[in-house]
Design an enzyme around this catalytic site. Sequence first.
Site, PDB file in Angstrom:
ATOM      1  N   ASP A 113       0.872  -1.170   0.000  1.00  0.00           N
ATOM      2  CA  ASP A 113       0.000   0.000   0.000  1.00  0.00           C
ATOM      3  C   ASP A 113       0.911   1.222   0.000  1.00  0.00           C
ATOM      4  O   ASP A 113       1.530   1.542   1.018  1.00  0.00           O
ATOM      5  CB  ASP A 113      -0.898  -0.010   1.231  1.00  0.00           C
ATOM      6  N   SER A 141      -1.430  14.090 -14.432  1.00  0.00           N
ATOM      7  CA  SER A 141      -2.773  14.285 -14.981  1.00  0.00           C
ATOM      8  C   SER A 141      -2.839  15.680 -15.584  1.00  0.00           C
ATOM      9  O   SER A 141      -2.079  16.571 -15.172  1.00  0.00           O
ATOM     10  CB  SER A 141      -3.827  14.146 -13.874  1.00  0.00           C
ATOM     11  N   TYR A 158      -8.047  16.337  -5.711  1.00  0.00           N
ATOM     12  CA  TYR A 158      -7.243  15.522  -6.633  1.00  0.00           C
ATOM     13  C   TYR A 158      -6.340  16.414  -7.473  1.00  0.00           C
ATOM     14  O   TYR A 158      -5.143  16.133  -7.630  1.00  0.00           O
ATOM     15  CB  TYR A 158      -8.175  14.704  -7.532  1.00  0.00           C
ATOM     16  N   LYS A 175      -2.213  16.534  -7.783  1.00  0.00           N
ATOM     17  CA  LYS A 175      -1.486  16.393  -9.039  1.00  0.00           C
ATOM     18  C   LYS A 175      -0.659  17.640  -9.364  1.00  0.00           C
ATOM     19  O   LYS A 175       0.401  17.536 -10.000  1.00  0.00           O
ATOM     20  CB  LYS A 175      -2.462  16.072 -10.171  1.00  0.00           C
TER      21      LYS A 175
END
Length: 258
Positions: A65, A146, A165, A169
Amino acid sequence: MERWSGRVAVVTGASGGIGAAVASDLVRAGLRVVGLDRRENELQALAAELAAAGGPGALLPVRCDVSSMTEVQSAFRGIEEDVGGVSVLVNNAGIMIPHRIQDMTNESMAAVVNTNVLGLTACCREAINSMKRHGIKDGHIVNINSVLGHIVPVFDSPDFNVSMYAGSKHAVTAICQGLRCELKNMHGQGYRIKVTSVSPGPVLTGMFGDDIRNCIPEEEVERLLKAEDVSRTVCFALACPPDVEMVELTLQATGRLF
């Protein structure tokens, strides 16, 4: 890609989507790929599938993980002991929780940062130190970023939001540039380790849930990027000559503005 044959690559989030596509392409190119993921069963199934296909490389599944820096350190120690020094790292593991910041729990905020930022950074640290210990002077780090690492879009839906998010990024974009500065200072020691940021637009993977699908016209969904498109871009960067560094590669489906 020939110069990478027989060498060790680490791919995070390798059990599905972009990670599985990258791991598969690298195995077919002859690399010994260590796949890191929480989903051990899916990793083992992919490894068996690739072994049955008889490619020149191999996928070695390791449960990890990456949101736990302790697990990351343990995984890389095992890789060096069992397989050898790391030549290539592809940081693909990521998580998106498309909620408004005002609605996010402490746990969901931490999950995004721990996976997308801290986990990625820890893997970079461990890979670079592995390269140094083993004298691998032409290593390559590819971070799956991204388009949201460069823009923050506004959606019409009041409940759908990717600010957290996108923030994670944007951090990846900054980390990539910071790493290049660090690694440039190692040129005097003969190291030419590359860092490439690959920034795709929407990709049809398991991360592409109904909440994202509802923000895109249905007729466009099937024309979006596929995991294999991103993997080919990663391989393109890795295949460049040693003196050529692909710094930022942005890709999206033809005709999309985001």
